[in-house]
Design a protein around this motif. Structure first.
Motif, mmCIF file in Angstrom:
data_model
loop_
_atom_site.group_PDB
_atom_site.id
_atom_site.type_symbol
_atom_site.label_atom_id
_atom_site.label_comp_id
_atom_site.label_asym_id
_atom_site.label_seq_id
_atom_site.Cartn_x
_atom_site.Cartn_y
_atom_site.Cartn_z
ATOM 1 N N TRP A 7 -4.647 -5.684 0.348
ATOM 2 C CA TRP A 7 -5.746 -5.871 1.300
ATOM 3 C C TRP A 7 -5.540 -7.226 1.971
ATOM 4 N N SER A 8 -5.354 -7.193 3.285
ATOM 5 C CA SER A 8 -5.071 -8.454 3.973
ATOM 6 C C SER A 8 -5.707 -8.443 5.359
ATOM 7 N N ASP A 9 -6.579 -9.417 5.593
ATOM 8 C CA ASP A 9 -7.237 -9.557 6.912
ATOM 9 C C ASP A 9 -7.850 -8.255 7.412
ATOM 10 N N GLY A 10 -8.544 -7.593 6.501
ATOM 11 C CA GLY A 10 -9.288 -6.402 6.909
ATOM 12 C C GLY A 10 -8.427 -5.171 7.145
ATOM 13 N N VAL A 11 -7.172 -5.251 6.728
ATOM 14 C CA VAL A 11 -6.288 -4.074 6.843
ATOM 15 C C VAL A 11 -5.791 -3.727 5.440
ATOM 16 N N LEU A 12 -5.829 -2.442 5.105
ATOM 17 C CA LEU A 12 -5.338 -1.996 3.800
ATOM 18 C C LEU A 12 -3.910 -1.486 3.969
ATOM 19 N N GLN A 13 -2.987 -2.168 3.282
ATOM 20 C CA GLN A 13 -1.586 -1.742 3.323
ATOM 21 C C GLN A 13 -1.316 -0.882 2.087
ATOM 22 N N LEU A 14 -0.882 0.338 2.292
ATOM 23 C CA LEU A 14 -0.554 1.230 1.172
ATOM 24 C C LEU A 14 0.942 1.520 1.180
ATOM 25 N N LEU A 15 1.594 1.274 0.054
ATOM 26 C CA LEU A 15 3.019 1.593 -0.061
ATOM 27 C C LEU A 15 3.154 3.115 -0.047
ATOM 28 N N ASN A 16 3.897 3.643 0.907
ATOM 29 C CA ASN A 16 3.986 5.102 1.044
ATOM 30 C C ASN A 16 4.905 5.669 -0.039
ATOM 31 N N GLN A 17 4.314 6.194 -1.103
ATOM 32 C CA GLN A 17 5.083 6.611 -2.283
ATOM 33 C C GLN A 17 5.830 7.924 -2.062
ATOM 34 N N LYS A 23 13.010 4.766 0.677
ATOM 35 C CA LYS A 23 12.485 3.914 1.759
ATOM 36 C C LYS A 23 11.244 3.168 1.284
ATOM 37 N N ILE A 24 11.216 1.853 1.563
ATOM 38 C CA ILE A 24 10.016 1.073 1.229
ATOM 39 C C ILE A 24 9.270 0.828 2.532
ATOM 40 N N GLU A 25 8.140 1.510 2.690
ATOM 41 C CA GLU A 25 7.380 1.460 3.940
ATOM 42 C C GLU A 25 5.894 1.456 3.626
ATOM 43 N N TYR A 26 5.152 0.585 4.297
ATOM 44 C CA TYR A 26 3.698 0.535 4.073
ATOM 45 C C TYR A 26 2.955 1.227 5.202
ATOM 46 N N ILE A 27 1.865 1.866 4.847
ATOM 47 C CA ILE A 27 0.965 2.470 5.826
ATOM 48 C C ILE A 27 -0.149 1.452 6.085
ATOM 49 N N SER A 28 -0.355 1.071 7.348
ATOM 50 C CA SER A 28 -1.440 0.129 7.660
ATOM 51 C C SER A 28 -2.704 0.924 7.952
ATOM 52 N N CYS A 29 -3.670 0.817 7.047
ATOM 53 C CA CYS A 29 -4.916 1.574 7.205
ATOM 54 C C CYS A 29 -5.977 0.675 7.842
ATOM 55 N N ASP A 31 -8.726 2.345 9.252
ATOM 56 C CA ASP A 31 -9.950 3.164 9.192
ATOM 57 C C ASP A 31 -9.920 3.981 7.900
ATOM 58 N N TRP A 32 -11.113 4.462 7.515
ATOM 59 C CA TRP A 32 -11.222 5.145 6.218
ATOM 60 C C TRP A 32 -10.502 6.483 6.240
ATOM 61 N N GLN A 33 -10.411 7.111 7.425
ATOM 62 C CA GLN A 33 -9.757 8.429 7.516
ATOM 63 C C GLN A 33 -8.270 8.342 7.136
ATOM 64 N N THR A 34 -7.636 7.249 7.518
ATOM 65 C CA THR A 34 -6.209 7.087 7.181
ATOM 66 C C THR A 34 -6.042 6.948 5.668
ATOM 67 N N VAL A 35 -6.998 6.267 5.045
ATOM 68 C CA VAL A 35 -6.964 6.121 3.577
ATOM 69 C C VAL A 35 -7.159 7.480 2.905
ATOM 70 N N ALA A 52 -8.940 2.308 -6.332
ATOM 71 C CA ALA A 52 -8.945 1.057 -5.556
ATOM 72 C C ALA A 52 -8.789 1.350 -4.062
ATOM 73 N N ALA A 53 -7.911 2.283 -3.728
ATOM 74 C CA ALA A 53 -7.702 2.621 -2.309
ATOM 75 C C ALA A 53 -8.988 3.153 -1.692
ATOM 76 N N ALA A 54 -9.686 4.013 -2.411
ATOM 77 C CA ALA A 54 -10.939 4.577 -1.893
ATOM 78 C C ALA A 54 -11.986 3.478 -1.717
ATOM 79 N N ALA A 55 -12.005 2.518 -2.628
ATOM 80 C CA ALA A 55 -12.964 1.408 -2.513
ATOM 81 C C ALA A 55 -12.728 0.649 -1.214
ATOM 82 N N PHE A 56 -11.470 0.339 -0.929
ATOM 83 C CA PHE A 56 -11.158 -0.362 0.324
ATOM 84 C C PHE A 56 -11.374 0.566 1.527
#
Ligand SMILES: CSC[C@H]1O[C@H](OP(=O)(O)O)[C@H](O)[C@@H]1O
Length: 353
Positions: A7-17, A23-29, A31-35, A52-56
């Motif tokens: 969680w950084s500056d109001g953006v949730l970065q999720l490692l795309n498993q 490939k190591i790639e993060y999804i920048s969320c 909005d809640w729909q992307t999460v 934790a992801a749902a909380a953010f």
């Protein structure tokens, strides 16, 4: 160690498993729909991680709603309900959302939404921070179960740093036991159909030079029969009041095989994975996923068209197959209904009702 959730500056970065280990790639969320979609697609996965992801995700939704009070309160409820629908089995998802809603409920509806949003963001960050500490405690308690240095351990699916905010539960115990020189090798079930073992657990352990032997799921019994492992360690997605455990499909088979071969079967899970509203595993909802996950392998269809396919993502291991449940408060032993009730009373834990 890579983090699955940032969680950084109001953006949730999720490692795309779904892209690991290639490939190591993060999804920048933003909005809640992307999460919500990331949880559904297992781009973020693992009981504590999806909680934790749902909380953010709820924080992102609340920030969007902040414009007017009229929208804010019904909006929060609607977003929480939508996030709850993403996956049915891992109770941490509901535990985290309930915890976030309980924070919002402390404020009357005349409160400036910005104040509520700030409180929600603090709570989501607390959930994430606590998960790290909890996993460290689980790891320490779990490593104490390994008294000798020649253990080879089998694990199923991924209950590692990728399935949590950090360190992992079952893999946290493995990491700690390895650091203490108590285990020498980890046998990893590939974990069909989505290969969390082959793609994620083997990758996590290899990153830390912990010796791994990857096996297909149908090799676990032969490995046990031939004395190649001396313990089994797995995570959990929901634990009932009587100690029945829902975990990745295939866990039940491994537990029965371990019992048959006299091999201890340990479950590592935080108390947030316990569901006090559920008396036994019979009541745990089991997610069924797309037939495509079974009929294809690496994007190539391997099964004939037109056949029926069954794809439960989890199974339930009855408590009689479980040697011990490792929590952040210590190790629980049978009879689990009493051990879990005592844990709730002694630690005054507000287990999910
Ligand atoms: C530490 S919880 C990990 C738990 O979650 C996994 O399921 P999924 O990959 O479908 O989210 C699996 O059951 C793991 O044991």
């Amino acid at each position: 160690m890579l983090q699955s959730i940032i969680w950084s500056d109001g953006v949730l970065q999720l490692l795309n498993q779904t892209l690991l280990p290639a490939k190591i790639e993060y999804i920048s969320c933003r909005d809640w729909q992307t999460v919500a979609e990331a949880i559904r697609r297992l781009e973020v996965r693992g009981a504590p991680a999806i909680g934790a992801a749902a909380a953010f995700g709820l924080v992102l939704g609340a920030r969007e709603l902040i414009t007017t009070n009229e929208k804010f309160w019904p909006g929060i409820t609607e977003i929480a309900a939508a996030l709850r629908k993403t996956r049915p089995t891992a109770v941490n998802l509901f535990w985290a959302i309930d915890r976030m809603l309980s924070v919002a409920s402390r404020y009357d509806q005349g409160t400036d939404p910005a104040i509520v949003v700030a409180a929600l963001e603090d709570e989501a960050q607390a959930i994430a921070a606590e998960d790290k500490e909890v996993n460290k405690k689980i790891s320490l308690y779990g490593a104490q179960l390994f008294t000798r240095g020649e253990y080879a351990v089998l694990t199923h699916c991924n209950a590692g740093a990728l399935a949590t905010v950090a360190f992992g539960t079952a893999l946290g115990v493995i990491r700690q036991a390895w650091a203490e020189g108590k285990i020498r090798r980890v046998f990893v079930d590939e974990t069909r159909p989505l290969l969390q073992g082959a793609r994620l657990t083997a990758w996590e352990l290899a990153q830390e030079n912990i010796p791994v032997t990857l096996i297909t799921d149908n090799m676990a019994g032969w490995v046990m029969k031939n004395g190649m492992v001396q313990a089994v360690l797995v995570g959990a997605d929901r634990i009932a009041r009587n100690g029945d455990v829902a975990n990745k499909i295939g866990t039940y088979s491994v537990a029965v095989l371990a019992k048959e071969h006299g091999i201890p079967f340990f479950v590592a899970a935080p108390v947030s994975t316990f569901d006090f509203t559920i008396a036994s595993g019979a009541d745990i909802p089991i997610e069924e996923r797309s037939a495509d996950e079974v009929s294809s392998f690496g994007g190539i269809r391997v099964a004939p068209e037109g056949i029926d396919i069954y794809n439960p993502a989890f199974d339930v291991t009855p408590n009689q197959y479980i040697t011990a449940i490792i929590t952040e408060y210590g190790v629980l032993r049978p009879p689990y209904d009493r051990a879990i009730a005592n844990l709730a009373n002694n630690e005054k834990i507000n287990l999910r009702r």
